[in-house]
Write a protein that holds these residues in place. Structure first.
Motif, PDB file in Angstrom:
ATOM      1  N   ALA A  94       7.856  -1.215  -5.248  1.00  0.00           N
ATOM      2  CA  ALA A  94       7.620  -0.922  -3.841  1.00  0.00           C
ATOM      3  C   ALA A  94       7.583  -2.208  -3.012  1.00  0.00           C
ATOM      4  CB  ALA A  94       6.306  -0.162  -3.681  1.00  0.00           C
ATOM      5  N   VAL A  95       6.921  -3.243  -3.527  1.00  0.00           N
ATOM      6  CA  VAL A  95       6.842  -4.522  -2.814  1.00  0.00           C
ATOM      7  C   VAL A  95       8.239  -5.105  -2.599  1.00  0.00           C
ATOM      8  CG1 VAL A  95       6.047  -6.917  -2.962  1.00  0.00           C
ATOM      9  CG2 VAL A  95       4.507  -5.069  -3.583  1.00  0.00           C
ATOM     10  N   GLN A  96       9.047  -5.098  -3.656  1.00  0.00           N
ATOM     11  CA  GLN A  96      10.382  -5.673  -3.546  1.00  0.00           C
ATOM     12  C   GLN A  96      11.265  -4.870  -2.596  1.00  0.00           C
ATOM     13  OE1 GLN A  96      11.254  -5.729  -7.755  1.00  0.00           O
ATOM     14  NE2 GLN A  96      10.824  -7.916  -7.905  1.00  0.00           N
ATOM     15  N   ALA A  97      11.114  -3.549  -2.626  1.00  0.00           N
ATOM     16  CA  ALA A  97      11.903  -2.716  -1.724  1.00  0.00           C
ATOM     17  C   ALA A  97      11.513  -2.966  -0.260  1.00  0.00           C
ATOM     18  CB  ALA A  97      11.707  -1.241  -2.073  1.00  0.00           C
ATOM     19  N   ALA A  98      10.227  -3.195  -0.019  1.00  0.00           N
ATOM     20  CA  ALA A  98       9.745  -3.352   1.356  1.00  0.00           C
ATOM     21  C   ALA A  98       9.952  -4.758   1.903  1.00  0.00           C
ATOM     22  CB  ALA A  98       8.266  -2.982   1.422  1.00  0.00           C
ATOM     23  N   HIS A 101      11.321  -9.342  -1.781  1.00  0.00           N
ATOM     24  CA  HIS A 101      10.930 -10.267  -2.839  1.00  0.00           C
ATOM     25  C   HIS A 101       9.619  -9.792  -3.451  1.00  0.00           C
ATOM     26  CE1 HIS A 101       8.714 -11.746   0.704  1.00  0.00           C
ATOM     27  NE2 HIS A 101       7.792 -12.095  -0.173  1.00  0.00           N
ATOM     28  N   GLY A 102       9.247 -10.394  -4.551  1.00  0.00           N
ATOM     29  CA  GLY A 102       7.989 -10.032  -5.198  1.00  0.00           C
ATOM     30  C   GLY A 102       7.350 -11.262  -5.797  1.00  0.00           C
ATOM     31  N   GLY A 103       6.264 -11.065  -6.501  1.00  0.00           N
ATOM     32  CA  GLY A 103       5.577 -12.173  -7.138  1.00  0.00           C
ATOM     33  C   GLY A 103       4.102 -11.883  -7.257  1.00  0.00           C
ATOM     34  N   TRP A 104       3.408 -12.830  -7.837  1.00  0.00           N
ATOM     35  CA  TRP A 104       1.980 -12.659  -8.080  1.00  0.00           C
ATOM     36  C   TRP A 104       1.213 -13.836  -7.506  1.00  0.00           C
ATOM     37  CZ3 TRP A 104       5.876 -11.912 -11.562  1.00  0.00           C
ATOM     38  CH2 TRP A 104       6.114 -10.577 -11.906  1.00  0.00           C
ATOM     39  N   PRO A 105       0.045 -13.585  -6.925  1.00  0.00           N
ATOM     40  CA  PRO A 105      -0.652 -12.300  -6.898  1.00  0.00           C
ATOM     41  C   PRO A 105       0.098 -11.282  -6.041  1.00  0.00           C
ATOM     42  CG  PRO A 105      -1.707 -13.838  -5.397  1.00  0.00           C
ATOM     43  CD  PRO A 105      -0.686 -14.622  -6.160  1.00  0.00           C
ATOM     44  N   GLU A 115      -0.996   6.044  -2.958  1.00  0.00           N
ATOM     45  CA  GLU A 115       0.294   5.876  -2.306  1.00  0.00           C
ATOM     46  C   GLU A 115       0.292   4.569  -1.513  1.00  0.00           C
ATOM     47  OE1 GLU A 115       1.426  10.575  -1.581  1.00  0.00           O
ATOM     48  OE2 GLU A 115       0.501   9.419   0.042  1.00  0.00           O
ATOM     49  N   PRO A 116       1.285   3.689  -1.723  1.00  0.00           N
ATOM     50  CA  PRO A 116       1.294   2.384  -1.049  1.00  0.00           C
ATOM     51  C   PRO A 116       1.772   2.506   0.404  1.00  0.00           C
ATOM     52  CG  PRO A 116       3.228   2.600  -2.431  1.00  0.00           C
ATOM     53  CD  PRO A 116       2.417   3.838  -2.673  1.00  0.00           C
ATOM     54  N   PHE A 117       1.199   1.675   1.281  1.00  0.00           N
ATOM     55  CA  PHE A 117       1.668   1.690   2.665  1.00  0.00           C
ATOM     56  C   PHE A 117       1.783   0.303   3.289  1.00  0.00           C
ATOM     57  CE2 PHE A 117      -2.951   2.277   2.935  1.00  0.00           C
ATOM     58  CZ  PHE A 117      -3.325   1.384   3.936  1.00  0.00           C
ATOM     59  N   TYR A 118       1.223  -0.752   2.650  1.00  0.00           N
ATOM     60  CA  TYR A 118       1.407  -2.108   3.166  1.00  0.00           C
ATOM     61  C   TYR A 118       1.405  -3.070   1.983  1.00  0.00           C
ATOM     62  CZ  TYR A 118       1.213  -6.168   6.197  1.00  0.00           C
ATOM     63  OH  TYR A 118       1.528  -7.336   6.850  1.00  0.00           O
ATOM     64  N   PHE A 119       2.269  -4.124   2.060  1.00  0.00           N
ATOM     65  CA  PHE A 119       2.548  -4.932   0.878  1.00  0.00           C
ATOM     66  C   PHE A 119       2.530  -6.417   1.182  1.00  0.00           C
ATOM     67  CE2 PHE A 119       5.155  -1.168   1.247  1.00  0.00           C
ATOM     68  CZ  PHE A 119       4.864  -0.466   0.089  1.00  0.00           C
ATOM     69  N   GLY A 120       2.303  -7.181   0.129  1.00  0.00           N
ATOM     70  CA  GLY A 120       2.448  -8.620   0.216  1.00  0.00           C
ATOM     71  C   GLY A 120       2.186  -9.249  -1.133  1.00  0.00           C
ATOM     72  N   ARG A 135      -7.596 -12.512   6.181  1.00  0.00           N
ATOM     73  CA  ARG A 135      -8.551 -11.784   7.018  1.00  0.00           C
ATOM     74  C   ARG A 135      -7.837 -11.009   8.122  1.00  0.00           C
ATOM     75  NH1 ARG A 135     -13.968 -13.231   7.363  1.00  0.00           N
ATOM     76  NH2 ARG A 135     -14.077 -11.614   8.959  1.00  0.00           N
ATOM     77  N   GLN A 136      -6.810 -11.615   8.716  1.00  0.00           N
ATOM     78  CA  GLN A 136      -6.046 -10.900   9.753  1.00  0.00           C
ATOM     79  C   GLN A 136      -5.335  -9.678   9.169  1.00  0.00           C
ATOM     80  OE1 GLN A 136      -3.727 -14.303  11.031  1.00  0.00           O
ATOM     81  NE2 GLN A 136      -4.803 -14.400  13.014  1.00  0.00           N
ATOM     82  N   ILE A 137      -4.807  -9.827   7.955  1.00  0.00           N
ATOM     83  CA  ILE A 137      -4.166  -8.686   7.289  1.00  0.00           C
ATOM     84  C   ILE A 137      -5.183  -7.569   7.078  1.00  0.00           C
ATOM     85  CG2 ILE A 137      -3.115  -7.911   5.126  1.00  0.00           C
ATOM     86  CD1 ILE A 137      -1.176  -9.521   6.771  1.00  0.00           C
ATOM     87  N   LEU A 138      -6.366  -7.929   6.564  1.00  0.00           N
ATOM     88  CA  LEU A 138      -7.401  -6.926   6.320  1.00  0.00           C
ATOM     89  C   LEU A 138      -7.803  -6.215   7.603  1.00  0.00           C
ATOM     90  CD1 LEU A 138      -9.747  -8.835   3.825  1.00  0.00           C
ATOM     91  CD2 LEU A 138      -8.027  -7.100   3.279  1.00  0.00           C
ATOM     92  N   GLN A 139      -7.967  -6.980   8.671  1.00  0.00           N
ATOM     93  CA  GLN A 139      -8.359  -6.375   9.947  1.00  0.00           C
ATOM     94  C   GLN A 139      -7.265  -5.459  10.478  1.00  0.00           C
ATOM     95  OE1 GLN A 139      -9.154 -10.002  12.055  1.00  0.00           O
ATOM     96  NE2 GLN A 139     -11.197 -10.268  11.146  1.00  0.00           N
ATOM     97  N   GLY A 140      -6.009  -5.891  10.328  1.00  0.00           N
ATOM     98  CA  GLY A 140      -4.902  -5.059  10.794  1.00  0.00           C
ATOM     99  C   GLY A 140      -4.785  -3.763  10.016  1.00  0.00           C
ATOM    100  N   VAL A 141      -4.944  -3.843   8.702  1.00  0.00           N
ATOM    101  CA  VAL A 141      -4.872  -2.637   7.872  1.00  0.00           C
ATOM    102  C   VAL A 141      -6.034  -1.699   8.203  1.00  0.00           C
ATOM    103  CG1 VAL A 141      -5.012  -1.761   5.504  1.00  0.00           C
ATOM    104  CG2 VAL A 141      -3.562  -3.736   6.008  1.00  0.00           C
ATOM    105  N   HIS A 142      -7.231  -2.249   8.347  1.00  0.00           N
ATOM    106  CA  HIS A 142      -8.393  -1.422   8.696  1.00  0.00           C
ATOM    107  C   HIS A 142      -8.185  -0.726  10.042  1.00  0.00           C
ATOM    108  CE1 HIS A 142     -12.426  -0.057   9.505  1.00  0.00           C
ATOM    109  NE2 HIS A 142     -12.528  -0.877  10.548  1.00  0.00           N
ATOM    110  N   GLN A 143      -7.652  -1.468  11.002  1.00  0.00           N
ATOM    111  CA  GLN A 143      -7.415  -0.875  12.330  1.00  0.00           C
ATOM    112  C   GLN A 143      -6.381   0.245  12.240  1.00  0.00           C
ATOM    113  OE1 GLN A 143      -6.025  -3.671  15.259  1.00  0.00           O
ATOM    114  NE2 GLN A 143      -6.567  -2.356  16.970  1.00  0.00           N
ATOM    115  N   ALA A 144      -5.304   0.005  11.492  1.00  0.00           N
ATOM    116  CA  ALA A 144      -4.287   1.049  11.341  1.00  0.00           C
ATOM    117  C   ALA A 144      -4.867   2.280  10.660  1.00  0.00           C
ATOM    118  CB  ALA A 144      -3.106   0.496  10.533  1.00  0.00           C
TER     119      ALA A 144
END
Length: 675
Positions: A94-98, A101-105, A115-120, A135-144
């Motif tokens: 799902a990460v690579q499709a969205a 690219h992919g990788g870890w972490p 069900e996945p809805f946001y990736f990185g 932190r900005q990612i977390l806040q954005g996901v929480h708001q959405a």
């Protein structure tokens, strides 16, 4: 206070047990908690030797404020990708499709229905280079999640449907033929780096499975081009910084095209695969370099990855303490001219020239990774041996990299095969014994009474997760190699038990294979991947083990299963040979028969019988299977009705239902087992 990860068997999860993040392992209760609280799930996937996983942990997961925000607004789930490759595979797809690219972490946000809805992947603690902070990612996901729930649900549903609806890879009745093998070799030739060895650009990974194909193709067809690519790549890797010039063993990959600077983590699977490659290269060419590297790599695995229980640990970290309290990548392995002088005195100049250590350095801050330029015969061998011994002793006093003590069934299977064969080729019974100990551990701890495998163990305690296809296939491969070397048919029986599960629980219609069993935990997609990654794909590893088992037993059902599995190689081999190298190697064995060799004598301790047995093991015919034992032995089906020849030990070679006359002459046997 430790969190829920404190009870894990995974060293990676245990590294996070004291985080202020209220981590959950991957379990149904975590998703039930997310439903109860009506919050999304934050899924973080990594592994213990992952450099950027450690960086993100230090920057974000150990930070009290970030952890507090995660704990308030999410249920956080931590997964070791080596322990749960199925979970990793599904969400990485799902990460690579969205993102492309992919990788870890790997960082994925899920609904409570998984069900996945946001990736990185890695998110920094502060905004960098146009990328938002964690932190900005977390806040954005929480708001959405709180303000645009319907939109989130639509995205998650669409992604899940797309994943579930992706076309499956299929086996088939048509196996690769001469045309497909020639096209695959041509494709590899086009991508080959003739100046540096290997394939493609930076970063450059050791192409273990492709090298096996090239060696087998040369053995079967006499292709000098195939052998040249394999031999030159092996020499370049062994002389570069990818290889540990003091302690043996290979790092994960080279960050440059020239094999100079490695990513310093050392993985069991790389070293098992490469140990076997170099042993097979020696078998084909007699190369002294290949012999030395095979033995040093085997010794590295036993010495530095061997566990108290008899298995092999997964990895050594890239990072270690640099002596000042800082955790630095490569600190254990790199040298400056000043450090050489400190240890070696007047021999420092010789060491600098021999290992390519310069004032400018080949790594960072004037440090050099030890290499081995083309200097054979230029330096005094005794002085070089003394230099190496003193440097190794000094290095051992440095703070050592951390070790992931998790025993992974599949990778131990690869190690068993490598150690058994290397021990047999070079008359090193200690290496064969190490393979037997690891096999005993897998039987004792990882195999239940129904022949089902547990994927991991640690400190003698089995993990909770079921084995996946690569576990069954690679452990069967290891057991088959051990059966051939030791003459103990019990390992053939264990391999058959595992392959029975492959046929009944991992196989679909027309030979289609899945990475998880039919009765495994249901994820949003049942993962399957016929292409190699750092290890042979479970799909083609299963094909190889099925084919060998069929040759040993005469089972048409197992041979048919192997042929159906190889149908995917007919499609992928000409188009993407770098990513289906093990499948191509198995196809070479199929095209050659494979040959079946039975060696009978008074006993395997008899010198003449032992000589024939060793000659058979050293045969280069692709995928040839060897059964050895006393006359009348019932250890192996291939030994049935095989008498001595005029009272002397004898070897029988058969292929495609046709057998040659038995021989008691090792030279005749050697000629019969050429490609």
């Amino acid at each position: 206070m430790p969190n829920r990860l404190a009870q894990a068997t995974s060293p990676y999860l245990l590294q996070h047990a004291d985080n202020p993040v209220d981590w959950w392992p991957w379990e149904a209760e975590a998703f039930e908690e997310a439903r109860r609280r009506d919050v999304p799930v934050f899924l973080s996937v990594g592994y213990s030797a992952c450099h950027w996983c450690h960086v993100m942990a230090h920057e974000s997961f150990e930070d009290e404020a970030t952890a507090a925000y995660l704990n308030e607004h999410f249920v956080s789930v931590k997964v070791d990708r080596e322990e749960r490759p199925d979970v990793d595979a599904v969400y990485m797809e799902a990460v690579q499709a969205a993102t492309g690219h992919g990788g870890w972490p790997m960082s994925v946000f899920l609904t409570p229905e998984a069900e996945p809805f946001y990736f990185g992947t890695y998110f920094p603690p502060e905004p960098r280079h146009g990328s938002p902070s964690f932190r900005q990612i977390l806040q954005g996901v929480h708001q959405a999640w709180t303000e645009r729930r319907e939109e989130v649900a639509d995205v998650a549903g669409k992604i899940t449907r797309d994943l579930a609806g992706r076309e499956l890879a299929h086996g088939g009745a048509q196996v690769p033929g001469e045309q497909e093998m020639a096209q695959a070799l041509l494709g590899l030739t086009r991508e080959y780096d003739a100046r540096r060895g290997g394939f493609g650009g930076a970063p450059k990974f050791p192409p273990s499975m492709v090298l096996e194909f090239l060696l087998r193709h040369h053995a079967r067809t006499g292709s000098e081009g195939a052998l040249q690519m394999a031999a030159d790549t092996c020499e370049r890797m062994a002389r570069g910084g990818l290889y540990d010039q003091l302690g043996g063993g290979f790092a994960r990959y080279s960050v440059d095209r020239d094999w100079v600077v490695p990513h310093f983590e050392k993985m069991l699977y790389d070293n098992a695969l490469l140990c076997r490659v170099y042993a097979h290269l020696w078998r084909a060419t007699g190369s002294d370099l290949a012999r030395r590297v095979a033995l040093e790599t085997a010794e590295f695995m036993v010495r530095e990855l061997g566990t108290a229980e008899g298995g092999f640990a997964s990895a050594l970290d890239a990072d270690s303490d640099d002596g000042t309290g800082r955790h630095v990548e490569g600190a254990y392995y790199v040298w400056t001219p000043e450090q050489l002088a400190e240890v070696l005195g007047e021999d420092a100049g010789l060491a600098a020239r021999y290992f390519g250590v310069t004032e400018e350095g080949t790594f960072e801050h004037g440090q050099s990774v030890l290499q081995l330029p083309q200097t054979d015969g230029v330096f005094d061998a005794e002085r070089v041996a003394s230099v190496r011994e003193r440097l190794l002793g000094a290095r051992s006093a440095r703070p050592a990299p951390g070790r992931d003590d998790k025993v992974v069934a599949a990778w131990n299977g690869l190690a068993i095969a490598a150690l058994a064969e290397t021990g047999a080729y070079f008359d090193r019974p200690d290496l064969v014994d190490a393979a037997v100990r690891a096999a005993d551990l897998l039987v004792r701890l990882h195999l239940d009474e129904h022949g089902r495998l547990t994927r991991t163990s640690k400190d003698g305690r089995a993990g909770a997760h079921a084995g996946v296809l690569e576990d069954y296939a690679d452990v069967a491969e290891g057991f088959l190699a051990l059966a051939q070397v030791t003459g103990e048919g019990v390992w053939l029986e264990f391999a058959g038990l595992l392959l029975g599960h492959v046929r009944t629980r991992f196989t679909g219609e027309e030979g289609t294979l899945f990475d998880t069993a039919s009765d495994a935990e249901k994820l949003i997609r049942r993962p399957q991947d016929p292409t190699d990654n750092a290890t042979p794909s479970g799909w083609t590893a299963a094909a190889g083990a099925l084919l060998s088992y069929a040759a040993h037993t005469g089972s048409e059902a197992h041979r048919t299963a192997a042929e159906q599995a190889l149908g995917v190689v007919r499609t992928l081999g000409p188009r993407a040979p770098r990513f289906v190298g093990w499948g191509l190697a198995v196809a070479e064995a199929l095209l050659d028969g494979p040959r079946e060799v039975a060696v009978v004598g008074p006993s395997l301790d008899d010198p003449d019988t032992s000589a024939l047995h060793r000659t058979a093991l050293l045969g280069t015919a692709p995928g040839a299977v060897v059964a050895a034992g006393a006359e009348g032995s019932e250890e192996f089906p291939l030994l049935a009705d095989r008498p001595l020849r005029r009272g002397a030990p004898a070897a029988y070679v058969c292929r495609n239902f046709v057998c040659e006359a038995p021989t008691s002459d090792a030279e005749e046997l050697r000629a019969a087992l050429g490609g």
